[in-house]
Write a protein that holds these residues in place. Structure first.
Motif, PDB file in Angstrom:
ATOM      1  N   ASP A   1       0.760  -1.150   0.047  1.00  0.00           N
ATOM      2  CA  ASP A   1       0.057  -0.039  -0.018  1.00  0.00           C
ATOM      3  C   ASP A   1       0.814   1.249  -0.013  1.00  0.00           C
ATOM      4  N   VAL A   2       1.115   2.045  -1.262  1.00  0.00           N
ATOM      5  CA  VAL A   2       1.832   3.012  -1.157  1.00  0.00           C
ATOM      6  C   VAL A   2       1.398   4.384  -0.378  1.00  0.00           C
ATOM      7  N   GLU A   3       0.136   4.596  -0.265  1.00  0.00           N
ATOM      8  CA  GLU A   3      -0.460   5.637   0.571  1.00  0.00           C
ATOM      9  C   GLU A   3      -0.086   5.547   2.169  1.00  0.00           C
ATOM     10  N   ALA A   4      -0.211   4.194   2.494  1.00  0.00           N
ATOM     11  CA  ALA A   4       0.212   3.871   3.788  1.00  0.00           C
ATOM     12  C   ALA A   4       1.488   3.951   3.895  1.00  0.00           C
ATOM     13  N   PHE A   5       2.442   3.512   3.178  1.00  0.00           N
ATOM     14  CA  PHE A   5       4.058   3.639   3.057  1.00  0.00           C
ATOM     15  C   PHE A   5       4.262   5.037   3.326  1.00  0.00           C
ATOM     16  N   GLN A   6       3.806   6.033   2.415  1.00  0.00           N
ATOM     17  CA  GLN A   6       4.029   7.645   2.659  1.00  0.00           C
ATOM     18  C   GLN A   6       3.512   8.230   3.938  1.00  0.00           C
ATOM     19  N   ARG A   7       2.521   7.504   4.188  1.00  0.00           N
ATOM     20  CA  ARG A   7       1.991   8.077   5.600  1.00  0.00           C
ATOM     21  C   ARG A   7       2.775   7.937   6.648  1.00  0.00           C
ATOM     22  N   ARG A   8       3.477   6.593   6.827  1.00  0.00           N
ATOM     23  CA  ARG A   8       4.574   6.288   7.728  1.00  0.00           C
ATOM     24  C   ARG A   8       5.813   7.080   7.445  1.00  0.00           C
ATOM     25  N   ARG A   9       6.076   7.295   6.349  1.00  0.00           N
ATOM     26  CA  ARG A   9       7.502   7.996   5.880  1.00  0.00           C
ATOM     27  C   ARG A   9       7.254   9.383   6.602  1.00  0.00           C
ATOM     28  N   SER A  10       6.126  10.091   6.279  1.00  0.00           N
ATOM     29  CA  SER A  10       5.782  11.299   6.627  1.00  0.00           C
ATOM     30  C   SER A  10       6.013  11.247   8.249  1.00  0.00           C
ATOM     31  N   VAL A  11       5.290  10.572   8.856  1.00  0.00           N
ATOM     32  CA  VAL A  11       5.457  10.354  10.305  1.00  0.00           C
ATOM     33  C   VAL A  11       6.807  10.256  10.876  1.00  0.00           C
ATOM     34  N   GLU A  12       7.610   9.209  10.322  1.00  0.00           N
ATOM     35  CA  GLU A  12       8.919   8.872  10.483  1.00  0.00           C
ATOM     36  C   GLU A  12       9.795  10.434  10.507  1.00  0.00           C
TER      37      GLU A  12
ATOM     38  N   SER B   1       0.733  14.938  -2.016  1.00  0.00           N
ATOM     39  CA  SER B   1       1.304  15.296  -3.217  1.00  0.00           C
ATOM     40  C   SER B   1       2.521  14.214  -3.300  1.00  0.00           C
ATOM     41  N   GLY B   2       2.409  13.136  -2.634  1.00  0.00           N
ATOM     42  CA  GLY B   2       3.574  12.032  -2.777  1.00  0.00           C
ATOM     43  C   GLY B   2       5.068  12.605  -2.442  1.00  0.00           C
ATOM     44  N   ARG B   3       4.998  13.528  -1.693  1.00  0.00           N
ATOM     45  CA  ARG B   3       6.428  14.021  -1.199  1.00  0.00           C
ATOM     46  C   ARG B   3       6.335  13.997   0.450  1.00  0.00           C
ATOM     47  N   PRO B   4       6.401  13.020   0.874  1.00  0.00           N
ATOM     48  CA  PRO B   4       6.403  12.943   2.610  1.00  0.00           C
ATOM     49  C   PRO B   4       7.425  13.981   3.114  1.00  0.00           C
ATOM     50  N   GLY B   5       6.756  14.547   4.084  1.00  0.00           N
ATOM     51  CA  GLY B   5       7.800  15.479   4.900  1.00  0.00           C
ATOM     52  C   GLY B   5       7.959  16.862   4.370  1.00  0.00           C
ATOM     53  N   ASP B   6       7.341  16.989   2.891  1.00  0.00           N
ATOM     54  CA  ASP B   6       7.499  18.552   2.255  1.00  0.00           C
ATOM     55  C   ASP B   6       6.503  19.432   2.733  1.00  0.00           C
ATOM     56  N   PHE B   7       6.893  20.401   3.302  1.00  0.00           N
ATOM     57  CA  PHE B   7       5.892  21.347   3.788  1.00  0.00           C
ATOM     58  C   PHE B   7       6.125  22.852   3.364  1.00  0.00           C
ATOM     59  N   GLY B   8       7.178  22.789   2.249  1.00  0.00           N
ATOM     60  CA  GLY B   8       7.524  24.043   1.450  1.00  0.00           C
ATOM     61  C   GLY B   8       8.533  24.693   2.125  1.00  0.00           C
ATOM     62  N   TRP B   9       9.354  24.288   3.229  1.00  0.00           N
ATOM     63  CA  TRP B   9      10.123  24.984   3.873  1.00  0.00           C
ATOM     64  C   TRP B   9      11.429  24.142   3.749  1.00  0.00           C
ATOM     65  N   TYR B  10      12.451  24.600   3.158  1.00  0.00           N
ATOM     66  CA  TYR B  10      13.719  23.751   2.610  1.00  0.00           C
ATOM     67  C   TYR B  10      14.675  24.298   2.970  1.00  0.00           C
ATOM     68  N   VAL B  11      15.881  23.368   3.641  1.00  0.00           N
ATOM     69  CA  VAL B  11      16.941  23.622   4.190  1.00  0.00           C
ATOM     70  C   VAL B  11      18.205  22.741   3.356  1.00  0.00           C
ATOM     71  N   LEU B  12      17.823  21.642   3.228  1.00  0.00           N
ATOM     72  CA  LEU B  12      18.481  20.476   2.776  1.00  0.00           C
ATOM     73  C   LEU B  12      18.242  20.159   1.094  1.00  0.00           C
ATOM     74  N   SER B  13      17.688  21.226   0.576  1.00  0.00           N
ATOM     75  CA  SER B  13      17.195  21.144  -0.989  1.00  0.00           C
ATOM     76  C   SER B  13      18.424  21.210  -1.776  1.00  0.00           C
ATOM     77  N   SER B  14      18.512  21.007  -3.052  1.00  0.00           N
ATOM     78  CA  SER B  14      19.381  21.224  -4.085  1.00  0.00           C
ATOM     79  C   SER B  14      18.872  21.184  -5.495  1.00  0.00           C
ATOM     80  N   ALA B  15      19.506  21.915  -6.291  1.00  0.00           N
ATOM     81  CA  ALA B  15      18.860  21.915  -7.751  1.00  0.00           C
ATOM     82  C   ALA B  15      19.577  20.609  -8.277  1.00  0.00           C
ATOM     83  N   ASP B  16      20.544  19.994  -7.987  1.00  0.00           N
ATOM     84  CA  ASP B  16      21.011  18.730  -8.490  1.00  0.00           C
ATOM     85  C   ASP B  16      20.215  17.605  -7.976  1.00  0.00           C
ATOM     86  N   PRO B  17      19.578  16.794  -8.855  1.00  0.00           N
ATOM     87  CA  PRO B  17      18.509  15.655  -8.244  1.00  0.00           C
ATOM     88  C   PRO B  17      19.471  14.584  -7.389  1.00  0.00           C
ATOM     89  N   GLU B  18      20.839  14.278  -7.763  1.00  0.00           N
ATOM     90  CA  GLU B  18      21.426  13.466  -6.970  1.00  0.00           C
ATOM     91  C   GLU B  18      21.959  14.096  -5.684  1.00  0.00           C
TER      92      GLU B  18
END
Length: 422
Positions: free
Chosen positions: A278-289, A364-381
Motif C-alpha cells: 500500500d503506497v499511501e500507507a507507506f508514505q504516511r509512515r514515511r511522513s510520520v518518521e 503530493s507524494g512527497r512525505p515531509g515536504d511542507f514547503g520549507w527547505y534547508v536540505l534542498s538542491s537543484a541537482d537531483p543526486e
C-alpha cells in the motif's frame, strides 16, 4: 528455672535435629545451625518466655527447611537433564525458555520425543528438496489413473497442489501407524524418547550408540532450521535456492528505491508493515518518521546545546519572574515552562500540520515536504543524498533522544548522570 532452660534446649535441639533430618547435610545446613542458636539467644534477650523462644526456633527451622528444599529442588531440576542426549558443546544444556525448570522428567521426555520426530521429518523434507535437484526424479507415473508423472510434480511447496488425494491419504496413514504401532506414547513410557523399534543409528558399543544418537539430534536441529529457510525462500522466489531477483511479484519492490533504503541494511521492514504494498500507507509512515526524526534532532540538540554553549540571558517569562537560567535541562524543564509557552509550542505544531492542508505532503507524494527547505538542491543526486542524510540523522536522533531521556536520572538533573565522588 532449670526446667525452663531444659525445655528451651530441648526445643532448639528438636528444631535443629528436624532440619538436619529432612535436609541433606550441606554447607547451607551447617551454616544454618548458628543462625538458629542466635535466634534463640535474641528471643530470650528480648524478654520472651522460654516456650515462646522455642516456638520461634521451631518456626525458624521450618523456614530454613523450606528454603533448603526449594534450593535443592531448583538445583536438581537444573542438573536433572545435563547428562541427556543433545547436551553438546559449546552450548551445553540450553533451556532459554525454562521449560524444564520444574524438573518434570515425563514432560522433558515428551518434548524430546517431539523434537526427535520433528527433526526426522525435517531431515526427510530437506533431502526431499535437495535430492530431485541433484539426482533427478523417478521415471514413470506417480498416478497412472490421473496421468500424473513424477516429472510433472514440481519441487518444494508447489508440489502440495499436485499430489493426489490418495497420496496424502497414504502419507497420513503411515504417520498414524508410526505413532500407534507400539502404543501411543510407548517411547515416552519406556523412558526412550524416539524409540519406535526401528533402528538405523544403533550400535552394540554404548559410547558409539550415544555418539550416533547425539548426531541424529544435532542433524535434526540443523534440518529444522534448514527446512524453515527453504520454505521461506521457496515461498518468496519459487525455489528453495532462488535468487531475490526472481521474486518479481513482491509488493516490497515498490519501496526498494525509496529514500531511506541505505546500505548495509537495504530495505528493512522486520515488522512487515509494508508487505501489502500500500503506497499511501507507506508514505504516511514515511511522513510520520520524518516528523519524529526532525523533532528528535531538535530535542537532542536541545539537550546538548545548553550544556556546551550555555543558556540565553534574561527572562523567559518576565511576568512570572522566570529566567532562562532557572529552567533545568531535559525532562525536568517540563514542569518549569509556563502555560503560555506550551500554548505557543502546540499552536506552532498545529500550524505546521495544517498550513498547506492536512496531509498535503502525503497527497503530493512527497512525505515531509511542507514547503520549507534547508536540505534542498537543484541537482537531483545531491538532493537525494541530502534527504537521505536527513532520514538517517533523524533515525539516529530518535535513538539518541530516547536513550538520553531514559538515562537522565534523577528527574531534575541538568546534565548527563555522573557518579558522585566519595
Amino acid at each position: 528455672m532449670a526446667s525452663s532452660k531444659a525445655t528451651v534446649a530441648l526445643a532448639t535441639a528438636a528444631a535443629v535435629g528436624g532440619a538436619c533430618a529432612f535436609v541433606a547435610p550441606s554447607a547451607k545446613t551447617v551454616s544454618a545451625t548458628p543462625a538458629l542458636r542466635g535466634q534463640v539467644r535474641s528471643t530470650q534477650a528480648s524478654g520472651l518466655s522460654p516456650n515462646a523462644a522455642a516456638a520461634v526456633a521451631l518456626s525458624s527451622a521450618a523456614v530454613l527447611v523450606s528454603q533448603a528444599r526449594k534450593a535443592g529442588s531448583k538445583t536438581s531440576a537444573l542438573k536433572a537433564f545435563e547428562q541427556e542426549l543433545g547436551v553438546q558443546p559449546p552450548v551445553g544444556y540450553w533451556d532459554p525458555a525454562g521449560l524444564a525448570r520444574d524438573g518434570d522428567v515425563e514432560a522433558f521426555q515428551r518434548r524430546r520425543s517431539v523434537e526427535l520426530k520433528h527433526g526426522r521429518i525435517a531431515m526427510l523434507a530437506t533431502m526431499g528438496y535437495i535430492t530431485p535437484e541433484i539426482a533427478g526424479k523417478f521415471p514413470g507415473y506417480l498416478s497412472p489413473s490421473a496421468g500424473l508423472k513424477f516429472a510433472d510434480v514440481p519441487n518444494g511447496l508447489a508440489a502440495i497442489s499436485k499430489v493426489p488425494a490418495g497420496g496424502w491419504t497414504q502419507i497420513l496413514l503411515y504417520m498414524g501407524w508410526c505413532e500407534v504401532s507400539r502404543g501411543p506414547g510407548s517411547d515416552i513410557a519406556s523412558g526412550r524418547p524416539g524409540d519406535f523399534g526401528w533402528y538405523v543409528l544403533s550400535s552394540a558399543d554404548p559410547e558409539q550408540k550415544k555418539k550416533k544418537l547425539s548426531a541424529e539430534l544435532a542433524n535434526g536441529r540443523l534440518a529444522m532450521m534448514a527446512i524453515i529457510g527453504m520454505f521461506y525462500q521457496d515461498g518468496l522466489t519459487g525455489s528453495a535456492w532462488g535468487d531475490w531477483s526472481n521474486f518479481t511479484d513482491s509488493p516490497l519492490r515498490a519501496f526498494e528505491q525509496e529514500l531511506g533504503v541505505q546500505p548495509p541494511v537495504g530495505y528493512w521492514d522486520p515488522a512487515g508493515l509494508a508487505r501489502d504494498g500500500d503506497v499511501e500507507a507507506f508514505q504516511r509512515r514515511r511522513s510520520v518518521e520524518l516528523k519524529h526524526g526532525r523533532i528528535a534532532m531538535l530535542a537532542t540538540m536541545g539537550y546538548i546545546t545548553p550544556e556546551i554553549a550555555g543558556k540565553f540571558p534574561g527572562y523567559l517569562s518576565p511576568s512570572a519572574g522566570l529566567k532562562f537560567a532557572d529552567v533545568p535541562n531535559g525532562l525536568a524543564a517540563i514542569s518549569k515552562v509556563p502555560a503560555g509557552g506550551w500554548t505557543q509550542i502546540l499552536l506552532y505544531m498545529g500550524w505546521c500540520e495544517v498550513s498547506r492542508g492536512p496531509g498535503s505532503d502525503i497527497a503530493s507524494g512527497r512525505p515531509g515536504d511542507f514547503g520549507w527547505y534547508v536540505l534542498s538542491s537543484a541537482d537531483p543526486e545531491q538532493k537525494k543524498k541530502k534527504l537521505s542524510a536527513e532520514l538517517a540523522n533523524g533515525r539516529l536522533a530518535m535513538m539518541a533522544c530516547s536513550t538520553r531521556m531514559v538515562s537522565l536520572a534523577p528527574p531534575g538533573a541538568t546534565g548527563p548522570t555522573t557518579p558522585t565522588p566519595h
